[in-house]
Design a protein around this motif. Sequence first.
Motif, PDB file in Angstrom:
ATOM      1  N   ARG A 465       0.847  -1.199   0.000  1.00 51.21           N
ATOM      2  CA  ARG A 465       0.000   0.000   0.000  1.00 51.21           C
ATOM      3  C   ARG A 465       0.883   1.251   0.000  1.00 51.21           C
ATOM      4  NH1 ARG A 465      -3.352  -0.654   4.583  1.00 51.21           N
ATOM      5  NH2 ARG A 465      -4.866  -1.666   3.211  1.00 51.21           N
ATOM      6  N   GLN A 466       0.440   2.284  -0.746  1.00 50.33           N
ATOM      7  CA  GLN A 466       1.102   3.589  -0.703  1.00 50.33           C
ATOM      8  C   GLN A 466       0.141   4.661  -1.204  1.00 50.33           C
ATOM      9  OE1 GLN A 466       4.946   3.930  -2.652  1.00 50.33           O
ATOM     10  NE2 GLN A 466       5.164   6.090  -2.103  1.00 50.33           N
ATOM     11  N   ASN A 467       0.322   5.883  -0.711  1.00 48.32           N
ATOM     12  CA  ASN A 467      -0.408   7.059  -1.184  1.00 48.32           C
ATOM     13  C   ASN A 467       0.526   7.951  -1.997  1.00 48.32           C
ATOM     14  OD1 ASN A 467      -2.753   6.303   0.234  1.00 48.32           O
ATOM     15  ND2 ASN A 467      -2.093   7.391   2.073  1.00 48.32           N
ATOM     16  N   PHE A 468      -0.029   8.613  -3.005  1.00 50.48           N
ATOM     17  CA  PHE A 468       0.715   9.526  -3.867  1.00 50.48           C
ATOM     18  C   PHE A 468      -0.107  10.798  -4.088  1.00 50.48           C
ATOM     19  CE2 PHE A 468       1.927   5.234  -4.994  1.00 50.48           C
ATOM     20  CZ  PHE A 468       3.303   5.287  -5.170  1.00 50.48           C
ATOM     21  N   ILE A 469       0.581  11.866  -4.455  1.00 49.71           N
ATOM     22  CA  ILE A 469      -0.114  13.067  -4.893  1.00 49.71           C
ATOM     23  C   ILE A 469      -0.086  13.095  -6.419  1.00 49.71           C
ATOM     24  CG2 ILE A 469       1.869  14.667  -4.915  1.00 49.71           C
ATOM     25  CD1 ILE A 469      -0.032  16.754  -3.621  1.00 49.71           C
ATOM     26  N   VAL A 470      -1.249  13.357  -7.009  1.00 48.53           N
ATOM     27  CA  VAL A 470      -1.375  13.475  -8.465  1.00 48.53           C
ATOM     28  C   VAL A 470      -1.452  14.961  -8.785  1.00 48.53           C
ATOM     29  CG1 VAL A 470      -2.708  12.843 -10.505  1.00 48.53           C
ATOM     30  CG2 VAL A 470      -2.671  11.307  -8.526  1.00 48.53           C
ATOM     31  N   PRO A 471      -0.386  15.550  -9.299  1.00 47.63           N
ATOM     32  CA  PRO A 471      -0.440  16.983  -9.615  1.00 47.63           C
ATOM     33  C   PRO A 471      -1.356  17.232 -10.809  1.00 47.63           C
ATOM     34  CG  PRO A 471       1.828  16.139  -9.556  1.00 47.63           C
ATOM     35  CD  PRO A 471       0.911  14.958  -9.622  1.00 47.63           C
ATOM     36  N   PRO A 472      -1.756  18.487 -11.029  1.00 49.94           N
ATOM     37  CA  PRO A 472      -2.469  18.803 -12.270  1.00 49.94           C
ATOM     38  C   PRO A 472      -1.565  18.499 -13.461  1.00 49.94           C
ATOM     39  CG  PRO A 472      -1.736  20.804 -11.174  1.00 49.94           C
ATOM     40  CD  PRO A 472      -1.495  19.686 -10.209  1.00 49.94           C
ATOM     41  N   ARG A 473      -2.165  18.298 -14.612  1.00 47.70           N
ATOM     42  CA  ARG A 473      -1.387  17.918 -15.799  1.00 47.70           C
ATOM     43  C   ARG A 473      -0.258  18.900 -16.075  1.00 47.70           C
ATOM     44  NH1 ARG A 473      -2.877  14.254 -19.424  1.00 47.70           N
ATOM     45  NH2 ARG A 473      -5.009  14.301 -18.619  1.00 47.70           N
ATOM     46  N   ARG A 474      -0.495  20.169 -15.882  1.00 49.13           N
ATOM     47  CA  ARG A 474       0.519  21.173 -16.210  1.00 49.13           C
ATOM     48  C   ARG A 474       1.722  21.104 -15.267  1.00 49.13           C
ATOM     49  NH1 ARG A 474      -3.637  23.317 -13.488  1.00 49.13           N
ATOM     50  NH2 ARG A 474      -3.241  24.644 -11.668  1.00 49.13           N
ATOM     51  N   ARG A 475       1.587  20.388 -14.135  1.00 51.53           N
ATOM     52  CA  ARG A 475       2.676  20.308 -13.152  1.00 51.53           C
ATOM     53  C   ARG A 475       3.026  18.861 -12.800  1.00 51.53           C
ATOM     54  NH1 ARG A 475       0.137  25.579 -10.095  1.00 51.53           N
ATOM     55  NH2 ARG A 475       1.473  27.088 -11.161  1.00 51.53           N
ATOM     56  N   ARG A 476       2.731  17.958 -13.726  1.00 54.97           N
ATOM     57  CA  ARG A 476       2.931  16.531 -13.459  1.00 54.97           C
ATOM     58  C   ARG A 476       4.391  16.122 -13.398  1.00 54.97           C
ATOM     59  NH1 ARG A 476       0.986  14.215 -19.430  1.00 54.97           N
ATOM     60  NH2 ARG A 476       2.353  15.572 -20.666  1.00 54.97           N
ATOM     61  N   SER A 477       5.271  16.866 -14.065  1.00 51.81           N
ATOM     62  CA  SER A 477       6.688  16.500 -14.144  1.00 51.81           C
ATOM     63  C   SER A 477       7.484  17.228 -13.062  1.00 51.81           C
ATOM     64  CB  SER A 477       7.255  16.860 -15.530  1.00 51.81           C
ATOM     65  OG  SER A 477       6.560  16.139 -16.540  1.00 51.81           O
ATOM     66  N   PHE A 478       7.913  16.485 -12.053  1.00 52.80           N
ATOM     67  CA  PHE A 478       8.679  17.019 -10.935  1.00 52.80           C
ATOM     68  C   PHE A 478       8.039  18.292 -10.366  1.00 52.80           C
ATOM     69  CE2 PHE A 478      11.598  14.226 -13.044  1.00 52.80           C
ATOM     70  CZ  PHE A 478      12.339  13.665 -12.012  1.00 52.80           C
ATOM     71  N   PRO A 479       6.868  18.140  -9.748  1.00 52.85           N
ATOM     72  CA  PRO A 479       6.173  19.305  -9.193  1.00 52.85           C
ATOM     73  C   PRO A 479       7.055  20.089  -8.231  1.00 52.85           C
ATOM     74  CG  PRO A 479       5.332  17.253  -8.257  1.00 52.85           C
ATOM     75  CD  PRO A 479       6.180  16.869  -9.418  1.00 52.85           C
ATOM     76  N   LEU A 480       6.940  21.389  -8.312  1.00 54.52           N
ATOM     77  CA  LEU A 480       7.652  22.370  -7.473  1.00 54.52           C
ATOM     78  C   LEU A 480       9.126  22.511  -7.802  1.00 54.52           C
ATOM     79  CD1 LEU A 480       5.964  21.586  -4.038  1.00 54.52           C
ATOM     80  CD2 LEU A 480       5.703  23.690  -5.343  1.00 54.52           C
ATOM     81  N   ALA A 481       9.643  21.769  -8.777  1.00 55.02           N
ATOM     82  CA  ALA A 481      11.066  21.878  -9.132  1.00 55.02           C
ATOM     83  C   ALA A 481      11.410  23.285  -9.594  1.00 55.02           C
ATOM     84  CB  ALA A 481      11.421  20.861 -10.218  1.00 55.02           C
ATOM     85  N   GLU A 482      10.443  23.966 -10.234  1.00 62.05           N
ATOM     86  CA  GLU A 482      10.691  25.320 -10.709  1.00 62.05           C
ATOM     87  C   GLU A 482      10.749  26.339  -9.582  1.00 62.05           C
ATOM     88  OE1 GLU A 482       6.211  25.127 -10.432  1.00 62.05           O
ATOM     89  OE2 GLU A 482       7.896  23.772 -10.812  1.00 62.05           O
ATOM     90  N   ARG A 483      10.404  25.934  -8.362  1.00 61.23           N
ATOM     91  CA  ARG A 483      10.410  26.855  -7.226  1.00 61.23           C
ATOM     92  C   ARG A 483      11.550  26.602  -6.245  1.00 61.23           C
ATOM     93  NH1 ARG A 483       4.117  28.238  -5.593  1.00 61.23           N
ATOM     94  NH2 ARG A 483       3.406  28.661  -7.724  1.00 61.23           N
ATOM     95  N   VAL A 484      12.477  25.751  -6.656  1.00 59.62           N
ATOM     96  CA  VAL A 484      13.626  25.454  -5.795  1.00 59.62           C
ATOM     97  C   VAL A 484      14.689  26.537  -5.981  1.00 59.62           C
ATOM     98  CG1 VAL A 484      15.496  23.812  -5.355  1.00 59.62           C
ATOM     99  CG2 VAL A 484      13.200  22.993  -5.867  1.00 59.62           C
TER     100      VAL A 484
END
Length: 484
Positions: A465-484
């Motif tokens: 078992r595991q839980n994941f966050i599904v980002p919106p399509r526009r942010r599906r690739s490495f979410p928040l990477a642009e804010r590092v």
Amino acid sequence: MRSTRRDFLQRAGALALGAPGIYGIAEALAARPAYGAAAAGRLPAEQHVAGSLRLVRDNGIEVVVPPLHHQVVTARLRIDPTRAALRSARSELESALLQLERRYGPAPGGVDVLVAWGLSYFLNYLPSLADATAFPRYLPIDLRASADRASADGSVFALEDAITFPSDPPELVLEQNDVVFLFQSDHLEQLSAGAQSLLRRLDGMFELTSIRKGFVGGGFGGGKSLPKRMAIAAGVPGAASIPDTAELFLGFTSTQRASLGAGRIVNFETIPGLTDQWPNGYFRNGTIMHLSHIYEDLERWYSQFTFSERVHRTFRPSLDVKPGTLTVREGPRDVLSLKRLVHEGSTHAVAGHSASLQPTNRVQRSFVDNYGLRVKKGAAIMQRADFNTLDNPFFWTAEAALDRYDDKPAAGVHFIAFSPTSDSFARIRLAMDGHYPNATTLPTWWGGPHQSGEGFNSMLRTTHRQNFIVPPRRRRSFPLAERV
């Protein structure tokens, strides 16, 4: 793990992505609808919202027809936890996803791919953002759970680690994968080739941990469906008793339109006051994905209970339907209150699986969502994308001993569910074990985990078992990477 051993496993995993194994039989058995060229329209803002699934009527009930073939790939990251590496990986992953989508078009005639992220990704790669926001403060906040739990800092986050539940076996594995990919298509060859080409292009970015395959397909047109044919071909005990047109191994249809959350209901931002993502949250149009593997005891299910007893344990104990019926009405008028559920259970000394979930998975009073749509009392919330599997427990794993891998086929389900928060899913799953948010528990007739009165939960054994966050399509690739 030594480098040579790890590299060997990754090569084996890459080959397994494109290998059909026993599922190759399904391609020959499946009767697929004919599709024209895929429309070039814009895909939904949500990754989890299907754009063009068929609807059919079975027993006079509207049923959603999911894609026939499914593949789940879990992985850990192998990139440096630096700003430059994250941004480069983000660009490379998004380019690869767009290329796959242009090549195949959307499912069911093409290939859909969904990307979701585990807590370990955020913890290890995004300990803080450029504006000094530290993990996990940048994740969506579950306002309802925060109020209910009265946490010290006032915040329970929408993405939480998976937990154990009363009916879980002691050997359950709570996983910590960084990322998961879900591929879906009516065409097994396209699905396998798409998954293999995507991960091959990204070689070195991910370390595969598991590959999970399966199928779902009801014979709604009267023909024999995949579950029985595949189970018989695999020699699974109890396979001969599966109804010829069953959508899933346990017989009954599970994708009645009225039993699935509609549209954007599971988005973080849709239900007023549930999270902090309305109106402009970073993860708006996203959701939570729950992934688990569950064994199913088909032999016991079909030999121990009559058809009527299976109906009572699947739906509710007072329900009578015509023998052989597989698609049962699950609309708002069929929803039981918790009080009625307890009364019926006490009268019949058995719990219905569907009915036991309704006090937590159905809307208890009508409301208008944040998009201005009226959601009626009794409407379902959770959306599911689960599918049959013969994996034992996975098609391929990098950790065979830990996962208790066996190459002998076994009946099961890779269970995938989308819910607005991890806590929302936990409430529904606890209801399956007879525990409710207001401290109500089903009475002593329940009998406890894996007893015959518990509903078909007694036929199930969860392994992972595991839980994941599904980002919106526009942010599906490495979410928040642009804010590092």
